[in-house]
Design an enzyme around this catalytic site. Structure first.
Site, PDB file in Angstrom:
ATOM      1  N   TYR A 194       0.838  -1.198   0.000  1.00 14.80           N
ATOM      2  CA  TYR A 194       0.000   0.000   0.000  1.00 14.80           C
ATOM      3  C   TYR A 194       0.877   1.254   0.000  1.00 14.80           C
ATOM      4  O   TYR A 194       1.957   1.288   0.592  1.00 14.80           O
ATOM      5  CB  TYR A 194      -0.906   0.038   1.226  1.00 14.80           C
ATOM      6  CG  TYR A 194      -2.070  -0.917   1.196  1.00 14.80           C
ATOM      7  CD1 TYR A 194      -2.295  -1.776   0.128  1.00 14.80           C
ATOM      8  CD2 TYR A 194      -2.970  -0.960   2.268  1.00 14.80           C
ATOM      9  CE1 TYR A 194      -3.368  -2.638   0.113  1.00 14.80           C
ATOM     10  CE2 TYR A 194      -4.055  -1.828   2.259  1.00 14.80           C
ATOM     11  CZ  TYR A 194      -4.245  -2.674   1.187  1.00 14.80           C
ATOM     12  OH  TYR A 194      -5.304  -3.541   1.193  1.00 14.80           O
ATOM     13  N   PRO A 252     -16.726  -3.448   1.231  1.00 14.54           N
ATOM     14  CA  PRO A 252     -18.107  -3.693   1.664  1.00 14.54           C
ATOM     15  C   PRO A 252     -19.127  -2.830   0.920  1.00 14.54           C
ATOM     16  O   PRO A 252     -20.323  -3.134   0.952  1.00 14.54           O
ATOM     17  CB  PRO A 252     -18.077  -3.359   3.157  1.00 14.54           C
ATOM     18  CG  PRO A 252     -16.962  -2.373   3.293  1.00 14.54           C
ATOM     19  CD  PRO A 252     -15.925  -2.823   2.298  1.00 14.54           C
ATOM     20  N   LEU A 253     -18.656  -1.779   0.261  1.00 13.22           N
ATOM     21  CA  LEU A 253     -19.531  -0.935  -0.567  1.00 13.22           C
ATOM     22  C   LEU A 253     -19.154  -1.035  -2.040  1.00 13.22           C
ATOM     23  O   LEU A 253     -19.509  -0.176  -2.840  1.00 13.22           O
ATOM     24  CB  LEU A 253     -19.467   0.522  -0.094  1.00 13.22           C
ATOM     25  CG  LEU A 253     -19.948   0.771   1.336  1.00 13.22           C
ATOM     26  CD1 LEU A 253     -19.728   2.223   1.729  1.00 13.22           C
ATOM     27  CD2 LEU A 253     -21.412   0.392   1.494  1.00 13.22           C
ATOM     28  N   GLY A 273     -16.347  -0.665  -3.691  1.00  9.50           N
ATOM     29  CA  GLY A 273     -15.572   0.449  -4.228  1.00  9.50           C
ATOM     30  C   GLY A 273     -16.326   1.752  -4.321  1.00  9.50           C
ATOM     31  O   GLY A 273     -15.941   2.645  -5.082  1.00  9.50           O
ATOM     32  N   GLY A 274     -17.398   1.895  -3.551  1.00  6.25           N
ATOM     33  CA  GLY A 274     -18.189   3.127  -3.579  1.00  6.25           C
ATOM     34  C   GLY A 274     -19.442   3.039  -4.413  1.00  6.25           C
ATOM     35  O   GLY A 274     -20.264   3.963  -4.401  1.00  6.25           O
ATOM     36  N   LEU A 275     -19.643   1.930  -5.126  1.00  8.51           N
ATOM     37  CA  LEU A 275     -20.828   1.810  -5.970  1.00  8.51           C
ATOM     38  C   LEU A 275     -22.099   1.808  -5.139  1.00  8.51           C
ATOM     39  O   LEU A 275     -23.148   2.284  -5.592  1.00  8.51           O
ATOM     40  CB  LEU A 275     -20.751   0.525  -6.804  1.00  8.51           C
ATOM     41  CG  LEU A 275     -21.860   0.312  -7.847  1.00  8.51           C
ATOM     42  CD1 LEU A 275     -21.953   1.491  -8.807  1.00  8.51           C
ATOM     43  CD2 LEU A 275     -21.620  -0.985  -8.624  1.00  8.51           C
ATOM     44  N   GLY A 284     -24.087   5.549  -3.064  1.00  8.29           N
ATOM     45  CA  GLY A 284     -24.836   6.626  -3.715  1.00  8.29           C
ATOM     46  C   GLY A 284     -24.167   7.096  -4.981  1.00  8.29           C
ATOM     47  O   GLY A 284     -24.186   8.291  -5.295  1.00  8.29           O
TER      48      GLY A 284
END
Length: 329
Positions: free
Chosen positions: A54, A213-214, A216-218, A221
């Site tokens: 990272y 868990p989202l 990648g932001g999809l 919203g």
């Protein structure tokens, strides 16, 4: 409140959310990253997840260095934090600068310890399965690090269910604890782990950490943000590539969230938090504001009716549940 829960069979207790650090370096500068880490720890998020590679937008290893500087900012901080990092991805140009050879595991651990400025790694995770290395070699290296006190526990990431089973069988043959956790991609949109990865983790007593868990932001919203011109991460990478095939479902999801009066990111995280086995979402906030939003998900309790509607929008694989029953009529 981010109450503490048992982390598998380790005896450790961790918060219901963990801090993911993939955005630290290149997307989040050091001062903001330190504010995020301070705020997370203040709210009980005591597991900090990183990886040796990272920070590649600056240089590989940069994120561990950043975390090391934060850990040194308080005499109590290192004892209060469960530090989790990973090994296995490419770290240099040499032929042995990647993978799970004993050479790279031990070399990688020493380098991570130097960057983190600590004498031990609490959770040392194999970043992905390496088909070129036998488990006897892997466990010989990991056992050496544990005996030396440089590693407390060993975990996996991105393993298949059969990888977990093989790893545990080999570890027990050597009288070792073996894996204590698996970190996998899991969300309303990525439900494949329900077939074999999550059942394997339960069968072998592993804690489950959840990355993306989202998605990648999809699920935060993305469509609304796109209309408003505020989309950042949700307009690229994993989210952008998955949107065309899932546009109708995401549109229905955002409409559902608006109807129940909740932010999509809070709903998506609350769904993961509601799953059996108490999986721990690894959130990757870029700002303190995003951290605050994630913490609000801990206060969301989805009703049976809301959970049912989410199952309709994002149905499980097959008939749902673990394989092979998911495929049996």
């Amino acid at each position: 409140m981010n109450r503490q829960i048992p982390f598998g069979r380790t005896g450790l207790r961790v918060g219901r959310l963990a801090v993911g650090t993939v955005n630290f370096g290149g997307r989040t500068d050091e001062s903001e990253a330190h504010r995020i880490l301070d705020g997370a720890l203040a709210h009980g998020m005591n597991l900090v997840d990183t990886a040796d590679m990272y920070g590649w937008r600056v240089h590989r290893g940069y994120t561990e260095e950043l975390i090391g500087r934060w850990l040194r900012g308080s005499s109590r901080r290192r004892d209060d934090v469960v530090v989790a990092t990973k090994v296995g991805e490419r770290m240099g140009v040499g032929p042995n600068d990647r993978g799970l050879s004993a050479h790279h595991i031990i070399q990688g651990c020493e380098a991570s310890l130097r960057r983190l400025g600590t004498d031990r790694i609490d959770l040392y995770q194999m970043h992905r399965y390496d088909p070129d290395v036998c488990w006897e070699v892997v466990w010989q290296a990991m056992d050496q690090l544990v005996r030396q006190g440089k590693v407390r526990y060993v975990g996996s990431s991105n393993f298949a269910g059969w990888n977990i089973a093989d790893a545990q069988h080999a570890a027990r043959g050597r009288g070792l604890v073996g894996l204590v956790s698996e970190q996998c991609a899991y969300s309303l949109l990525t439900r494949g782990p329900e077939l074999e990865i999550l059942p394997a983790a339960r069968a072998h007593g592993l804690a489950v950490l959840v990355w993306a868990p989202l998605h990648g932001g999809l699920l935060s919203g993305a469509l609304r943000k796109s209309r408003e011109g505020t989309a950042a991460k949700s307009a690229q990478g994993r989210a952008a590539s998955a949107l065309p095939a899932n546009h109708a479902a995401v549109e229905r999801y955002e409409r559902f969230c608006a109807e129940v009066g909740r932010d999509p990111a809070e709903v998506g995280l609350a769904w993961v938090l509601s799953r059996p086995g108490a999986p721990v979402p690894v959130i990757g906030p870029r700002t303190v504001g995003q951290l605050d939003g994630a913490l609000r998900a801990l206060e969301v309790e989805l009703s049976p009716e809301e959970l049912h509607e989410l199952e309709v929008i994002f149905p499980p694989v097959g008939h749902g549940g673990p394989a092979p029953r998911a495929w049996i009529d």
